[in-house]
Design an enzyme around this catalytic site. Sequence first.
Site, PDB file in Angstrom:
ATOM      1  N   HIS A  55     -63.057   5.273 -46.337  1.00 27.54           N
ATOM      2  CA  HIS A  55     -63.261   3.883 -45.951  1.00 27.54           C
ATOM      3  C   HIS A  55     -64.751   3.609 -45.850  1.00 27.54           C
ATOM      4  CE1 HIS A  55     -63.753   5.983 -42.098  1.00 27.54           C
ATOM      5  NE2 HIS A  55     -64.547   4.977 -41.784  1.00 27.54           N
ATOM      6  N   HIS A 137     -71.462   3.255 -46.646  1.00 28.78           N
ATOM      7  CA  HIS A 137     -71.208   4.543 -47.287  1.00 28.78           C
ATOM      8  C   HIS A 137     -69.760   4.969 -47.065  1.00 28.78           C
ATOM      9  CE1 HIS A 137     -72.051   5.622 -43.092  1.00 28.78           C
ATOM     10  NE2 HIS A 137     -71.254   6.673 -43.312  1.00 28.78           N
TER      11      HIS A 137
END
EC number: 3.1.4.58
Length: 203
Positions: A55, A137
């Site tokens: 995620h 990220h």
Amino acid sequence: MRCFIGLDLPAATKLALESWRQKALPEVKEKTQTKRPAKPNTPAEPAAVPTANFHITLAFLGQIDARQHEALLQEMNHVKGQPFSLTLNTTALWEGPKILLAAPGEPDNALMDLARQVRKAARAAGVQVDNRPYRPHVTLVRKATDTLPAPLFTPDISADFSQFHLFESFSNAQGVRYPIRHSWPLIPQMSVRERLRQGLTDN
């Protein structure tokens, strides 16, 4: 509950990242449920993050109570983001949290604006959010140190996003899980002509 606001990667993107990780980082393996006793003074081995957990965090919220949860849902309703795409084409090793990550070389402006709005909304709900610069990220490996060999090649994996979510973070016998507890859509911005065509005027 312990939670965060973030983006869930499409299933195809998760599988593409997993395939890349297996080829580019063959030394890293997912943990098995059978734990072997650790040898004294032996550094922890790098561990692959489960594919289902991939995620992008927009704002880490930590532990929130029922009042904050209710306020958070209300404040997030006011966030006005639009759909966007990004390409995960860089990697980095963050020594502090000891993670290896994949990230977009050039984050989309819509993503950065969404993160800004989400953090502002969280603070308005009475939730403390850190003030560090936002760096989108996907965490791929935990317990990573500079002894981990660099990836054999960089990823080039794209994804489209049309909603963001409130995730809960909890641990059980199977490990850490991030179930989605609430979702909000990202609405495309329409031109004045398109709004008039659909009768969406402000009058």
